[in-house]
Design a protein around this motif. Structure first.
Motif, short mmCIF file in Angstrom:
data_model
loop_
_atom_site.label_atom_id
_atom_site.label_comp_id
_atom_site.label_asym_id
_atom_site.label_seq_id
_atom_site.Cartn_x
_atom_site.Cartn_y
_atom_site.Cartn_z
N ILE A 185 -61.20 -59.89 50.41
CA ILE A 185 -59.59 -59.66 51.34
C ILE A 185 -59.49 -60.93 50.28
O ILE A 185 -58.50 -60.52 49.68
CB ILE A 185 -60.02 -60.15 52.75
CG1 ILE A 185 -60.83 -58.68 53.49
CG2 ILE A 185 -58.42 -59.51 53.00
CD1 ILE A 185 -60.21 -57.47 52.81
N ALA A 189 -58.96 -59.06 46.59
CA ALA A 189 -58.00 -58.03 46.47
C ALA A 189 -56.74 -57.91 46.66
O ALA A 189 -55.32 -57.54 45.96
CB ALA A 189 -58.81 -56.53 47.45
N LEU A 190 -56.24 -59.20 47.96
CA LEU A 190 -54.99 -59.23 48.43
C LEU A 190 -53.99 -59.46 47.50
O LEU A 190 -52.99 -58.92 47.42
CB LEU A 190 -54.98 -59.99 49.37
CG LEU A 190 -53.16 -59.86 50.12
CD1 LEU A 190 -53.03 -58.14 50.16
CD2 LEU A 190 -53.31 -60.30 51.68
N ALA A 222 -52.53 -56.18 45.32
CA ALA A 222 -52.35 -55.54 45.26
C ALA A 222 -50.90 -56.39 45.86
O ALA A 222 -49.29 -55.66 45.79
CB ALA A 222 -52.79 -55.63 46.73
N ASN A 228 -57.79 -53.79 56.94
CA ASN A 228 -57.82 -54.48 55.58
C ASN A 228 -59.03 -53.24 54.58
O ASN A 228 -58.70 -51.83 55.33
CB ASN A 228 -59.84 -54.70 55.44
CG ASN A 228 -59.46 -56.87 56.04
OD1 ASN A 228 -58.29 -57.36 55.52
ND2 ASN A 228 -61.03 -56.87 56.35
N ALA A 229 -58.45 -52.88 53.65
CA ALA A 229 -58.97 -52.39 52.64
C ALA A 229 -60.46 -52.01 51.55
O ALA A 229 -60.39 -53.71 52.29
CB ALA A 229 -57.02 -51.49 51.52
N ASP A 237 -60.83 -52.56 47.59
CA ASP A 237 -61.28 -51.91 46.46
C ASP A 237 -61.40 -51.42 45.30
O ASP A 237 -62.74 -51.91 45.00
CB ASP A 237 -61.17 -54.00 46.04
CG ASP A 237 -60.53 -53.76 44.31
OD1 ASP A 237 -60.28 -53.19 43.61
OD2 ASP A 237 -60.58 -55.13 43.74
N ASP A 276 -57.17 -47.60 50.31
CA ASP A 276 -56.75 -48.46 48.81
C ASP A 276 -55.87 -49.64 50.12
O ASP A 276 -55.66 -49.40 51.37
CB ASP A 276 -56.32 -47.80 48.61
CG ASP A 276 -55.20 -47.24 48.92
OD1 ASP A 276 -53.76 -47.93 48.81
OD2 ASP A 276 -54.76 -46.00 49.63
N TRP A 277 -55.41 -50.60 49.32
CA TRP A 277 -54.50 -51.68 49.52
C TRP A 277 -53.14 -51.79 48.95
O TRP A 277 -52.22 -52.74 49.85
CB TRP A 277 -54.96 -53.02 48.68
CG TRP A 277 -55.99 -53.58 48.63
CD1 TRP A 277 -57.39 -54.07 47.96
CD2 TRP A 277 -56.16 -54.87 49.74
NE1 TRP A 277 -57.83 -54.28 48.92
CE2 TRP A 277 -57.45 -55.29 49.84
CE3 TRP A 277 -55.19 -55.19 50.36
CZ2 TRP A 277 -58.06 -56.29 50.62
CZ3 TRP A 277 -55.35 -56.21 51.69
CH2 TRP A 277 -57.01 -56.17 52.84
N ALA A 307 -50.61 -53.53 51.47
CA ALA A 307 -49.90 -54.96 50.63
C ALA A 307 -48.48 -54.60 51.32
O ALA A 307 -47.63 -55.34 51.60
CB ALA A 307 -50.15 -54.33 49.04
#
Length: 487
Positions: free
Chosen positions: A22, A25-26, A29, A256-257, A259, A471-472, A476
């Motif tokens: 997380i 990836a965040l 995003a 959560n998503a 990546d 997906d993010w 986001a």
């Protein structure tokens, strides 16, 4: 908006669990949403090695008298052609340059000064929100899990009453891991005495970093809507449910998503054979190679159940052991990757020795192998007692490995049980059971075997899961809207 993300680990530089995925990836995003997002990390060797062109932007003194340098540079391993991820990294070898994992020594004992190591992270966030870097000042600090939970408290007491407070968001990734320390360590934290109170970070006579984050953050998020509701109950509140109910208007769940640049069977760099929802030939090849590599009988017609997890009671591993005979008696196979509780490690080792053609156990965590397991398996087991979000069930779906999960937390938010109705409307994505007991778990195993024999239905459920976009972009956008409201 200038957003500072604070965490103890970040993928692909340093990972012990889903938090790193997380944290990695965040920021990208958020940049895609127009935020100027940077990260703040402790100077563990793996993180320092991934920092490019690091320059000193300043230093600060800790309450216990140690000086910590703050370096600034890029993280090429996290960056893309469109966006560069920049990081502030604490350079303090005395705190972070150690063997073992980030939190424990080689004998799995938490470092005695963990309260200092992560208090430094919280104070660094406050300094960066108040001008430590003369060229960039955070407008909001977003901290993750107990390691970064002191940041909201440090921000709250900074020049208290002397000006506007820099807002903060605190995200709970797992309420069970709270960063609890002896009260005599409070003096090292540099916080005023009133923080050691029921309204602050005092927790049954001790100090809790987690409680500091929950008490002082401008807003609290957690990693799924269902978990946000569950932690307000005595059953899953870990002694903090009263505080969370009191802050319910400042608490929300953002799922959560995954990546897609990292977890995608069509492009995954860890796989020998790529595939997608339209052509699953590569998945069959991955399964055969996975079986052969781990001494299992190479047989396309038997379902391969897998676990990729920390080996803890929370993750439901005792259920996996208690229900193993249900898999073996029906001709199935089990492959487990993980480490953790010594008794669970030993139990899986014994089962692998007793049933070498049907059970395999790989001790530790191996990122490459984890990808290959999802790509080669038929069923991903996540029978958790509680689960804030869970990522493995999402990885399983994306890779065509049907998740078998308990209806709890993020598992309930992401997996649709297979029954006549969901088969008919083509919404089924896996198998869901309700009660944390062996009988309910075994019934779910039997349902998985029954669907596996109905190949057309199995393929349809598998394809439904592979088409879901975790997906993010949505997550986001929700975070960005929250930041705007707080700033």
């Amino acid at each position: 908006m200038r957003i500072l993300q604070v965490s103890a680990e970040i993928f692909p530089l340093l990972k012990t669990g889903g938090l790193a995925d997380i944290a990695g990836a965040l920021p990208l995003a958020l940049q895609a949403q127009g935020c100027d997002a940077r990260v703040l990390l402790p100077g563990f060797p793996a993180i320092l090695a991934g920092l490019k062109d690091g320059v000193r932007v300043g230093s600060f003194g800790t309450p216990w008298g140690e000086s910590v340098e703050v370096l600034f540079g890029a993280l090429p391993a996290l960056s893309t052609q469109e966006h560069t991820i920049y990081a502030y990294v604490l350079h303090a070898p005395g705190l972070y340059d150690r063997p073992g994992n980030p939190y424990e020594d080689a004998n799995k004992r938490p470092y005695a000064d963990n309260h200092r190591r992560f208090a430094a992270l919280g104070w660094a966030a406050a300094h960066l929100a108040h001008g430590l870097d003369p060229l960039w000042r955070a407008q909001l600090v977003h901290s993750h899990d107990w390691h970064a939970a002191l940041a909201p408290a440090c921000l709250a007491v900074w020049n208290a009453g002397m000006g506007p407070r820099v807002p903060s968001v605190y995200t709970i990734h797992n309420l069970a891991y709270q960063g609890v320390f002896w009260p005599q360590n409070f003096g090292d934290l540099g916080l005023p005495g009133h923080v050691f109170s029921v309204q602050g970070m005092e927790y049954f006579g001790q100090i809790s970093f987690m409680k500091a984050g929950l008490s002082y953050a401008s807003h609290i998020t957690t990693v799924s809507p269902t978990y946000a509701r569950e932690i307000q109950t005595p059953e899953q509140g870990c002694g903090l449910d009263g505080l969370l109910r009191g802050r319910a208007s400042h608490l929300s769940g953002i799922l959560n998503a995954v990546d897609d640049a990292v977890w995608n069977p069509a492009t995954d760099v860890h796989l020998q054979h790529h595939y997608d929802v339209r052509n699953l030939t590569g998945k069959a090849r991955n399964k055969a190679e996975l079986q052969a590599a781990h001494g299992l009988s190479v047989d396309a017609d038997v379902p391969l159940f897998t676990v990729v997890s920390r080996l803890t009671e929370q993750k439901g591993l005792p259920l996996v052991l208690a229900g193993l005979q249900e898999i073996l008696s029906r001709g199935g196979q089990l492959l487990v990757l993980g480490n953790g509780d010594t008794q669970l490690e030993q139990a899986f080792t014994l089962q692998a020795k007793a049933h070498p053609s049907q059970v395999a156990f790989k001790l530790g965590y191996d990122e490459d192998l984890a990808h290959r397991i999802f790509a080669g398996s038929d069923i991903t087991l996540v029978p958790s007692r509680f689960e804030p979000c869970g990522l493995t069930q999402m990885y399983g779906m994306k890779y065509g490995s049907l998740p078998l999960v308990r209806r709890v937390g993020g598992l309930a938010d992401t997996v649709t049980d297979t029954d006549l109705e969901t088969l008919d409307d083509q919404s089924a994505t896996g198998f869901v059971f309700n009660d944390f007991d062996v009988q309910d778990y075994r019934r779910a195993i039997r349902r998985a075997f029954a669907l596996y024999r109905r190949r057309s239905d199995w393929n349809r459920v598998r394809q439904t899961g592979m088409r879901i976009a975790f997906d993010w972009a949505s997550a986001a956008q929700q975070y960005t809207n929250l930041y705007k409201s707080l700033i």
